[in-house]
Design a protein around this motif. Structure first.
Motif, PDB file in Angstrom:
ATOM      1  N   GLU A   1       0.848  -1.199   0.000  1.00 30.54           N
ATOM      2  CA  GLU A   1       0.000   0.000   0.000  1.00 30.54           C
ATOM      3  C   GLU A   1       0.878   1.241   0.000  1.00 30.54           C
ATOM      4  OE1 GLU A   1      -2.583   2.393  -0.324  1.00 30.54           O
ATOM      5  OE2 GLU A   1      -3.695   0.606   0.303  1.00 30.54           O
ATOM      6  N   ASP A   2       0.660   2.145  -0.973  1.00 30.17           N
ATOM      7  CA  ASP A   2       1.510   3.340  -1.046  1.00 30.17           C
ATOM      8  C   ASP A   2       0.924   4.517  -0.276  1.00 30.17           C
ATOM      9  OD1 ASP A   2      -0.517   3.347  -3.087  1.00 30.17           O
ATOM     10  OD2 ASP A   2       0.423   5.160  -3.876  1.00 30.17           O
TER      11      ASP A   2
ATOM     12  N   ASP B   1      -2.808  -3.329  -3.000  1.00 32.87           N
ATOM     13  CA  ASP B   1      -3.427  -2.134  -3.572  1.00 32.87           C
ATOM     14  C   ASP B   1      -3.042  -2.113  -5.052  1.00 32.87           C
ATOM     15  OD1 ASP B   1      -4.406   0.437  -4.064  1.00 32.87           O
ATOM     16  OD2 ASP B   1      -2.550   1.374  -3.379  1.00 32.87           O
TER      17      ASP B   1
ATOM     18  N   GLY C   1      -3.243   0.363  -7.311  1.00 32.23           N
ATOM     19  CA  GLY C   1      -2.602   1.573  -7.814  1.00 32.23           C
ATOM     20  C   GLY C   1      -1.342   1.918  -7.042  1.00 32.23           C
TER      21      GLY C   1
END
Ligand code: CA
Length: 170
Positions: A9-10, A53, A55
Motif C-alpha cells: 500500500e503506497d 493495492d 494503484g
C-alpha cells in the motif's frame, strides 16, 4: 495459526490504518510501499497472504499479481479504490483470490482474511495447531522451531518449510 500478511500500500494513511488494524487483531504483518519493495519482501519473508493495492507508484498492481503467480500460489486479496469491473475481473483472471473495493469495512476485510486462512488451514498450507508432535518430533509453528528428541534442530527456512509440508501431508 494466523498467516503472515504482506500489505502492499503506497497511501500512508491507509498503510497506517492497516498496521493498526492488524496489530489489534494480532496478525503478523509486513508492509511495502511500492511494487519493487513488495516483490523483494515477498521473496525474502515468504508471506502467507498478500493484501494488494492495485494503484502503486512504480508497478501496476496487476503486474505484481502476474509476477507472484509465475512461481507462487500465495493467496492475494486485492484492495483497491478502483471500482471498475474490468480491473476487478482482470485482477481475478490474473490469479487474485478476492477483491475489496475502498472504502471497505474493517470487519469485512477481517472476515475475508479469516475465510482465506480457513481455506489455507484446510489445505494444509498453514497449520491449524501451534505445536505438532509425532514421536520424538516436535514442531513449534509460532516460533518456527523444530525439536527432535527435545533437541532443537538448526534449520534453514527452506528446510523448515519442507518439514512443515511433509507433516501436513502435502
Ligand atoms: Ca494506491
Amino acid at each position: 495459526m494466523k498467516p503472515l500478511i504482506l500489505s502492499i500500500e503506497d497511501d500512508a494513511q491507509m498503510a497506517s490504518l492497516l498496521k493498526t488494524l492488524f496489530e489489534i487483531s494480532e496478525y503478523p504483518m509486513i508492509q511495502a510501499r511500492n511494487g519493487k519493495e513488495a516483490l523483494r519482501l515477498f521473496l525474502s519473508e515468504k508471506p502467507d497472504l498478500v493484501l494488494l493495492d492495485l494503484g502503486l507508484p512504480d508497478l501496476d498492481g496487476k503486474e505484481i499479481i502476474r509476477k507472484i503467480r509465475e512461481f507462487a500460489q500465495t493467496p492475494i486479496l486485492v484492495l483497491s479504490a478502483r471500482s471498475e469491473d474490468t480491473d476487478k475481473i482482470e485482477a481475478l483472471d490474473l490469479g487474485a483470490d478476492d477483491y475489496l473495493t475502498k472504502p471497505f469495512s474493517v470487519e469485512e476485510l477481517l472476515a475475508r482474511i479469516r475465510v482465506i486462512s480457513r481455506r489455507m488451514e484446510q489445505s494444509g498450507v498453514i497449520p491449524a495447531q501451534t505445536i505438532f508432535v509425532n514421536g520424538g518430533l516436535e514442531i513449534h509453528y509460532e516460533e518456527q522451531e523444530v525439536y527432535l528428541d527435545h533437541k532443537r534442530l538448526h534449520l534453514t527456512p527452506l528446510e523448515y518449510r519442507l518439514i512443515v509440508l511433509f507433516v501436513s501431508g502435502n
